[in-house]
Design an enzyme around this catalytic site. Structure first.
Site, PDB file in Angstrom:
ATOM      1  CG  ASN A  12     104.593  74.675 -27.836  1.00 39.57           C
ATOM      2  OD1 ASN A  12     104.334  75.596 -27.049  1.00 39.57           O
ATOM      3  ND2 ASN A  12     103.720  73.759 -28.175  1.00 39.57           N
ATOM      4  CE  LYS A  19     104.365  69.621 -25.905  1.00 38.24           C
ATOM      5  NZ  LYS A  19     103.050  69.771 -26.410  1.00 38.24           N
ATOM      6  NE  ARG A  96     100.764  76.670 -29.261  1.00 48.06           N
ATOM      7  CZ  ARG A  96     100.163  76.068 -28.255  1.00 48.06           C
ATOM      8  NH1 ARG A  96     100.863  75.350 -27.397  1.00 48.06           N
ATOM      9  NH2 ARG A  96      98.868  76.151 -28.093  1.00 48.06           N
ATOM     10  CG  HIS A 185      93.768  74.246 -30.053  1.00 43.19           C
ATOM     11  ND1 HIS A 185      92.636  73.808 -29.419  1.00 43.19           N
ATOM     12  CD2 HIS A 185      94.803  73.927 -29.233  1.00 43.19           C
ATOM     13  CE1 HIS A 185      92.965  73.247 -28.257  1.00 43.19           C
ATOM     14  NE2 HIS A 185      94.282  73.323 -28.125  1.00 43.19           N
ATOM     15  NE  ARG A 246      92.614  74.279 -20.726  1.00 40.71           N
ATOM     16  CZ  ARG A 246      93.202  74.391 -21.914  1.00 40.71           C
ATOM     17  NH1 ARG A 246      92.572  74.966 -22.920  1.00 40.71           N
ATOM     18  NH2 ARG A 246      94.415  73.947 -22.096  1.00 40.71           N
ATOM     19  CD  GLU A 389      98.912  72.213 -32.384  1.00 40.32           C
ATOM     20  OE1 GLU A 389      98.959  71.144 -31.752  1.00 40.32           O
ATOM     21  OE2 GLU A 389      98.493  73.261 -31.907  1.00 40.32           O
TER      22      GLU A 389
END
Ligand code: AMP
Length: 403
Positions: A12, A19, A96, A185, A246, A389
């Site tokens: 990722n 990651k 990802r 997501h 956000r 994930e």
């Protein structure tokens, strides 16, 4: 891929971080996990957890100039555990990729054409896709012979009907610039909606689920019979719920108003709405633990930030009940959703007429397992379902390369 190859490395790649997790898909075990942070700075840090050997977490600080050096450092750490990238047991690398546009509805083996298409999407994902591309290119250099698979954050949402995905703006302008709601997501919403069905003892095709992915980024989705029909993020991950930094939903006129009255450029407003808004903008903290501590100490700003966060969440729960018509479960996931009992309690409070309720003692249980927190009498199940994930990306990657 050799007959025995069953390992998948999941990468990722963010703009300044990578990651990773190495999983063995033969039995689903996690062999190693880690994170390289602050790539490009003098204080880069690599944290590696050798799960297979049960050894101590290894941390190294020092400059890591770019993603290539970062991945090489990761490869060295894995080699030190006897799990090097040159191993014949490695079946594939799963990446990802944040934005797959409309073209990528499923995980895809990466070739030159696929990489070009991911590049073509950079204008709609300027913060994310470039880093993902760098990660892919670097991994390709390290193991050119190995299948590299892109698993897209947007893919799960491509089933949204057009009336949910299209913004009510001029069609020609929207189409010329690929402006529509894509959602993000997706791997988490897919994984959690399936797990929630399993928790209810049902097939995903039989249940309607509202998934609330509440992490530092946050999004909701309405999943009908295993297919996403609505989600809260849009063209970018800025739309929807109040998040750590956000704003989520906002009148778009705020942006031109700021230009006119404060002379703020597009980049400055982008920074304001993405980095200095949400919980951090409202009260100075984006960590729900700290916000709860401040509330307990009587801090009014933290309380207002929490109330705004919950109010938005409730509006989405109500809206998605209406979109789905019949709701079987509401599932909380990600850092806040899995850990913050007061958020779950407050989000569901007062929704008894809609069949929703939370049992206080079940809600207080801490566990890494999927679990129900609604009382038996409630018509709609409320669940906490930890997301994963990396496992979802590994499973999708392995399914594709071992097919
Ligand atoms: P994620 O993006 O899914 O990793 O979620 C990160 C966020 O989860 C943090 O910013 C915190 O707000 C929240 N979080 C993590 N652990 C806890 C906890 N024990 N209680 C409340 N919130 C938590």
């Amino acid at each position: 891929m050799t007959a025995t190859a069953s390992r998948v490395l999941v990468l990722n790649s963010g703009s300044s971080s990578v990651k990773y997790q190495l999983l063995d898909m033969a039995d689903g075990t996690r062999l190693a996990a880690g994170l390289v942070e602050r790539i490009g700075e003098a204080t880069s840090r690599l944290t590696h957890t050798p799960l297979a050997t049960g050894g101590e977490v290894r941390e190294a600080e020092g400059p890591i100039a770019d993603h290539e050096s970062a991945l090489k450092a990761v490869a060295d750490e894995l080699s030190a555990d006897g799990l090097g990238l040159d191993s014949p047991e490695l079946a594939a690398i799963g990446h990802r990729v944040v934005h797959g546009g409309l073209k990528f509805t499923v995980p895809t083996v990466i070739d030159d054409a696929v990489l070009k298409e991911i590049e073509r999407l950079v204008p709609v994902a300027p913060l994310h896709n470039p880093a993902n591309i760098t990660g892919i290119r670097t991994a390709q250099q390290l193991r050119p012979d190995l299948p590299q698979v892109a698993v897209f954050d947007t893919a799960f949402h491509t089933t949204m009907p057009e009336y949910a995905a299209r913004y009510a703006i001029d069609v020609e302008t929207a189409d010329a610039h690929r402006i529509r709601r894509y959602g993000f997501h997706g791997t988490s919403h897919a994984y959690v909606s399936r797990k929630t069905a399993a928790l209810l003892g049902k097939d995903p095709s039989e249940v309607n689920v509202i998934v609330l992915h509440l992490g530092n980024g946050a999004s909701a989705s309405a999943v009908a019979g295993g297919r996403c029909v609505e989600t809260s993020m849009g063209l970018t991950p800025l739309e929807g719920l109040v998040m750590g930094t956000r704003s989520g939903d906002i009148d778009p006129a705020v942006t031109f108003h700021l230009k006119r009255v404060a002379g703020m450029s597009a980049d400055e407003t982008d920074e304001l709405l993405n980095k200095k808004s949400g919980l951090v903008g409202l009260c100075g903290d984006n960590d729900m633990r700290e916000i709860r501590r401040r509330i307990d100490a009587g801090d009014a700003r933290a309380q207002l930030a929490f109330d705004i966060y919950i109010h938005r969440l409730k509006k989405y729960i109500g809206a998605y009940c209406a979109v789905l018509g019949r709701v079987d479960a509401v599932a909380f996931t990600a850092g806040v959703g899995e850990n913050a009992a007061p958020v779950r309690e407050a989000a569901i409070a007062g929704l008894e007429e809609m069949g929703l309720a939370v049992d206080a003692s079940l809600n207080a249980v801490r566990s890494g397992e999927p679990r129900l927190i609604s009382p038996e009498y409630a018509r709609v199940a409320v669940a906490v379902v930890p997301t994963d994930e990396e496992l979802e990306i590994a499973q999708q990657t392995y399914a594709l390369v071992s097919a």
